[in-house]
Design a protein around this motif. Sequence first.
Motif, mmCIF file in Angstrom:
data_model
loop_
_atom_site.group_PDB
_atom_site.id
_atom_site.type_symbol
_atom_site.label_atom_id
_atom_site.label_comp_id
_atom_site.label_asym_id
_atom_site.label_seq_id
_atom_site.Cartn_x
_atom_site.Cartn_y
_atom_site.Cartn_z
ATOM 1 N N ALA A 16 0.821 -1.215 0.000
ATOM 2 C CA ALA A 16 0.000 0.000 0.000
ATOM 3 C C ALA A 16 0.853 1.263 0.000
ATOM 4 O O ALA A 16 0.401 2.323 -0.423
ATOM 5 N N VAL A 17 2.076 1.149 0.482
ATOM 6 C CA VAL A 17 2.967 2.308 0.536
ATOM 7 C C VAL A 17 3.789 2.343 -0.742
ATOM 8 O O VAL A 17 4.497 1.391 -1.067
ATOM 9 N N ARG A 18 3.687 3.453 -1.440
ATOM 10 C CA ARG A 18 4.458 3.640 -2.670
ATOM 11 C C ARG A 18 5.513 4.710 -2.395
ATOM 12 O O ARG A 18 5.168 5.896 -2.279
ATOM 13 N N PRO A 19 6.781 4.309 -2.282
ATOM 14 C CA PRO A 19 7.838 5.277 -1.963
ATOM 15 C C PRO A 19 7.862 6.478 -2.909
ATOM 16 O O PRO A 19 8.096 7.600 -2.469
ATOM 17 N N ALA A 20 7.593 6.260 -4.176
ATOM 18 C CA ALA A 20 7.598 7.375 -5.134
ATOM 19 C C ALA A 20 6.503 8.384 -4.797
ATOM 20 O O ALA A 20 6.713 9.597 -4.925
ATOM 21 N N GLU A 21 5.359 7.897 -4.361
ATOM 22 C CA GLU A 21 4.267 8.791 -3.978
ATOM 23 C C GLU A 21 4.627 9.587 -2.720
ATOM 24 O O GLU A 21 4.369 10.786 -2.640
ATOM 25 N N VAL A 22 5.253 8.928 -1.767
ATOM 26 C CA VAL A 22 5.698 9.610 -0.544
ATOM 27 C C VAL A 22 6.711 10.693 -0.917
ATOM 28 O O VAL A 22 6.632 11.829 -0.440
ATOM 29 N N LEU A 23 7.648 10.348 -1.791
ATOM 30 C CA LEU A 23 8.660 11.314 -2.233
ATOM 31 C C LEU A 23 8.021 12.488 -2.967
ATOM 32 O O LEU A 23 8.393 13.643 -2.746
ATOM 33 N N ASN A 24 7.040 12.222 -3.818
ATOM 34 C CA ASN A 24 6.365 13.301 -4.548
ATOM 35 C C ASN A 24 5.660 14.261 -3.588
ATOM 36 O O ASN A 24 5.720 15.478 -3.768
ATOM 37 N N ILE A 25 4.991 13.719 -2.583
ATOM 38 C CA ILE A 25 4.311 14.583 -1.612
ATOM 39 C C ILE A 25 5.321 15.373 -0.797
ATOM 40 O O ILE A 25 5.130 16.553 -0.526
ATOM 41 N N PHE A 26 6.414 14.727 -0.424
ATOM 42 C CA PHE A 26 7.476 15.443 0.296
ATOM 43 C C PHE A 26 8.018 16.580 -0.553
ATOM 44 O O PHE A 26 8.160 17.711 -0.075
ATOM 45 N N ASN A 27 8.326 16.303 -1.819
ATOM 46 C CA ASN A 27 8.879 17.339 -2.701
ATOM 47 C C ASN A 27 7.894 18.490 -2.902
ATOM 48 O O ASN A 27 8.286 19.659 -2.875
ATOM 49 N N ALA A 28 6.627 18.175 -3.103
ATOM 50 C CA ALA A 28 5.615 19.227 -3.271
ATOM 51 C C ALA A 28 5.461 20.037 -1.988
ATOM 52 O O ALA A 28 5.343 21.268 -2.031
ATOM 53 N N SER A 29 5.489 19.356 -0.857
ATOM 54 C CA SER A 29 5.383 20.050 0.430
ATOM 55 C C SER A 29 6.589 20.951 0.649
ATOM 56 O O SER A 29 6.459 22.084 1.114
ATOM 57 N N MET A 30 7.769 20.442 0.325
ATOM 58 C CA MET A 30 8.983 21.227 0.490
ATOM 59 C C MET A 30 8.951 22.471 -0.392
ATOM 60 O O MET A 30 9.333 23.559 0.044
ATOM 61 N N ALA A 31 8.472 22.318 -1.621
ATOM 62 C CA ALA A 31 8.378 23.466 -2.524
ATOM 63 C C ALA A 31 7.407 24.505 -1.963
ATOM 64 O O ALA A 31 7.701 25.711 -1.977
ATOM 65 N N ALA A 32 6.270 24.060 -1.454
ATOM 66 C CA ALA A 32 5.301 24.984 -0.861
ATOM 67 C C ALA A 32 5.884 25.661 0.365
ATOM 68 O O ALA A 32 5.716 26.873 0.569
ATOM 69 N N PHE A 33 6.576 24.898 1.181
ATOM 70 C CA PHE A 33 7.192 25.434 2.392
ATOM 71 C C PHE A 33 8.239 26.490 2.045
ATOM 72 O O PHE A 33 8.217 27.603 2.567
ATOM 73 N N GLU A 34 9.152 26.141 1.149
ATOM 74 C CA GLU A 34 10.241 27.055 0.786
ATOM 75 C C GLU A 34 9.733 28.321 0.103
ATOM 76 O O GLU A 34 10.303 29.388 0.281
ATOM 77 N N SER A 35 8.664 28.205 -0.668
ATOM 78 C CA SER A 35 8.170 29.388 -1.373
ATOM 79 C C SER A 35 7.493 30.380 -0.433
ATOM 80 O O SER A 35 7.416 31.560 -0.742
#
Length: 110
Positions: free
Chosen positions: A83-102
């Motif tokens: 059920a856990v897809r590492p790529a999906e976790v990474l995508n959410i992390f990257n999107a969150s990081m972009a939102a955070f940094e901006s």
Amino acid sequence: MIDWARVCELRDEIGAEDFEEVTELFLTEVSQCIAALPAARTPAALRERMHALKGAALNLGFAALADICRAGERAAAQGDVHAVRPAEVLNIFNASMAAFESEVAQRFAA
């Protein structure tokens, strides 16, 4: 995606200088944990990693990342390691990081 109330609360608790250090530590810790997800082949190992990620995400206000980690932790606790897809976790992390940094600099501008 980002719980800005939590981010502000954390920054107020620890101060601006320590907040930057905590943010850098968070990035390192979460990146390593996400990179290690594919190696978590047992439900117990996966649950442990998802739990750690969830805690780190909640601490810094990464709500979307915490949500997917919570779901992954539950799935792993029920024995479902697929059920856990590492790529999906990474995508959410990257999107969150972009939102955070901006937005973080704007929110805490002097």
